[in-house]
Design an enzyme around this catalytic site. Structure first.
Site, PDB file in Angstrom:
ATOM      1  N   HIS A 136       0.810  -1.222   0.000  1.00  0.00           N
ATOM      2  CA  HIS A 136       0.000   0.000   0.000  1.00  0.00           C
ATOM      3  C   HIS A 136       0.846   1.276   0.000  1.00  0.00           C
ATOM      4  O   HIS A 136       0.604   2.198  -0.771  1.00  0.00           O
ATOM      5  CB  HIS A 136      -0.922   0.029   1.220  1.00  0.00           C
ATOM      6  CG  HIS A 136      -1.695  -1.244   1.429  1.00  0.00           C
ATOM      7  ND1 HIS A 136      -2.243  -1.954   0.390  1.00  0.00           N
ATOM      8  CD2 HIS A 136      -2.014  -1.935   2.558  1.00  0.00           C
ATOM      9  CE1 HIS A 136      -2.872  -3.023   0.873  1.00  0.00           C
ATOM     10  NE2 HIS A 136      -2.741  -3.036   2.183  1.00  0.00           N
ATOM     11  N   LYS A 159       0.450  -0.074  13.941  1.00  0.00           N
ATOM     12  CA  LYS A 159      -0.781  -0.489  14.613  1.00  0.00           C
ATOM     13  C   LYS A 159      -0.790   0.146  16.002  1.00  0.00           C
ATOM     14  O   LYS A 159       0.252   0.446  16.567  1.00  0.00           O
ATOM     15  CB  LYS A 159      -0.811  -2.012  14.789  1.00  0.00           C
ATOM     16  CG  LYS A 159      -0.669  -2.795  13.484  1.00  0.00           C
ATOM     17  CD  LYS A 159      -1.998  -3.241  12.958  1.00  0.00           C
ATOM     18  CE  LYS A 159      -1.869  -4.120  11.731  1.00  0.00           C
ATOM     19  NZ  LYS A 159      -2.976  -3.909  10.776  1.00  0.00           N
TER      20      LYS A 159
END
Ligand code: BG6
Length: 479
Positions: free
Chosen positions: A234, A328
């Site tokens: 990505h 994260k």
């Protein structure tokens, strides 16, 4: 001319992606009359079901994940569904699937969202049962390998059955409307392109921040880590779209030719140009969350955060760092690209004591979809104490600018393109391989120097060394 698929075969049809994204996307497309009128969708997975079971499963998924105003389309959509139980490791099971699919000359789109270990046997089975013929194309979900070598291995296996113009490698970020809008911003406006280079741009920041942790994906994530899970695909695709030269047209070959040139121009990182981290216990939105090792149930060296100072070795980007960071359990969910311009060459207001801030273009991809350009303006007044300047934003909020236009999720666009055979928003083999080459070199550097992830508290912006990485260059992350 690409053929239109009238059959869509979904491998992994009872999985999580199918439930949350694929079936709802297909049903939404159907609701708008966008799928071929005769489209039949054949679901397949290892679990024993018949057509009626699969329709029940789909009805439940659609009930849960489809927007309320599309639900009227569910009964008609369910009629398109059938199911074939299949153990992909058993080549002898594929003729039954081929029989269920029926005439393969009608145009077959196959979508693989299964464990990567099943890719090769699946391709072999498709090939042996006549489902990989010239009227079939295949869509592949990540992860496509864990290194250049393993990805080349998968790509070779697919290439033995499908030509490259029939292989659709998915990077769901390319299906996001705001990501495609990057191309419109750059190439449908005269404003930015003349400034889009090292003469006027100081640096670029790309942030993909997530608040979620492991999300029960223990087996997969611990073997991958942030670099391979997010940067390899990505983030490098975002970087390529920001940095590429203008393609001659918006078609698959032209766009992908330009992206791959950028990816091949990425310089291997020098020591100290990246930082990795792993979250420990902390709080997200005021709620306590456990650390990664606790979620995993054991200690691990997997990075859940990575920050990188990347360079593109070509004329346009000479000396312009691209700072990438993803992680994260960061404080907010945010995907954003910041283009930091250079200061004006000479400030005519300096003697009046006014300071000018360099312009900045912020492209918000999610959850806020907006484009904001900061410009300097004079504070209203008689300037008795000297001219005063202030940064003010020129703001375009996409949802406001296009109010009333339905927002599509990435998989709607990608599945429709797969059915219709448009490869522009899919990743070509040479791109994937250039991505892996760069990422493999980073990982080799980690192994060589024994780089270990630094602890960061869940709910913070990563380890403090990630801040130091940019501060050394006089830069601050745009939080
Ligand atoms: C996936 C990663 O590719 O992208 C996940 O495997 C990540 O770890 C997800 O959470 C993020 O996607 P999005 O669309 O929510 O930004």
């Amino acid at each position: 001319m690409a053929f239109l698929a009238e059959k869509l075969v979904l491998f992994g049809a009872t999985g999580d992606l199918s439930q949350r994204m694929l079936l709802p996307s297909l049903c939404a497309l159907d609701a708008d009359g966008l799928v071929p009128p005769n489209l039949q969708i054949i679901g397949t997975a290892r679990s024993e079901h018949d057509d009626a079971d699969f329709r029940r499963f789909a009805a439940e998924a659609l009930g849960r994940y489809l927007p309320e105003d599309r639900k009227a389309a569910i009964p008609g959509f369910l009629d398109r569904l059938t199911y074939q139980t299949l153990d992909a490791n058993d080549v002898g099971a594929f003729p039954a699937l081929a029989a269920k699919v029926g005439a393969a000359d009608k145009g077959v789109a196959i979508f693989l969202s299964t464990a990567p270990s099943l890719f090769e046997p699946t391709i072999a089975g498709l090939s042996a049962s006549g489902l990989a013929g010239p009227n079939s194309r295949i869509g592949l979900e990540k992860p496509l390998g864990t290194s250049l070598e393993t990805s080349a291995h998968i790509n070779d296996a697919v290439a033995a059955a499908f030509s490259e113009d029939r292989i659709f490698r998915i990077d769901h970020y390319l299906g996001k409307e705001t990501v495609q809008n990057l191309l419109a911003l750059r190439f449908a406006n005269v404003l930015f392109e003349p400034l889009w280079n090292s003469s006027h741009i100081d640096h670029v920041q790309i942030t993909v921040a997530e608040t979620v942790g492991l999300e029960g994906r223990v087996g997969f994530y611990d073997g991958a880590g942030a670099l391979r899970d997010m940067v390899q695909n990505h983030m490098l695709q975002l970087l390529a779209l920001v940095a590429m030269e203008p393609p001659a047209s918006f078609d698959a070959t032209a766009v992908r030719d330009e992206k791959v040139k950028v990816l091949r121009s990425l310089r291997h990182l020098a020591a100290g140009e990246n930082v990795t981290g792993q979250y420990g216990a902390g709080a997200i939105n005021g709620s306590a969350v456990p650390g990664y090792a606790e979620e995993l149930g054991q200690a691990s060296q997997t990075e859940t955060f990575v920050a990188i100072k990347a360079h593109i070795d070509n004329w346009r980007w000479k000396g312009v760092p691209f700072y990438l960071r993803t992680g994260k359990r960061l404080p907010e969910r945010k995907t954003e690209i910041v283009i930091q311009f250079k200061p004006v060459p000479h400030s005519i207001f300096a003697r009046q004591g006014a300071t000018t801030e360099p312009n900045r273009l912020i492209i918000g991809i999610q959850p806020q979809e907006n484009i904001r350009l900061s410009v300097m303006a004079k504070l209203p007044g008689l300037d008795r104490g000297g001219v005063r300047l202030r940064e003010v934003p020129l703001d375009i909020s996409m949802p406001n600018a296009f109010a009333g236009v339905r927002k599509r999720i990435a998989y709607e666009r990608l599945l429709l393109d797969l059915i219709e055979g448009d490869q522009t928003l899919f990743v070509r083999r040479d791109e994937v391989e250039a991505q892996w080459q760069w990422v493999d070199a980073i990982r080799a550097g980690w192994a060589e120097t024994g780089l270990e992830p630094k602890a960061y508290t869940a709910g913070s912006w990563g380890p403090s060394s990630a801040i130091a990485l940019v501060e050394r260059d006089g830069v601050t992350w745009h939080d």
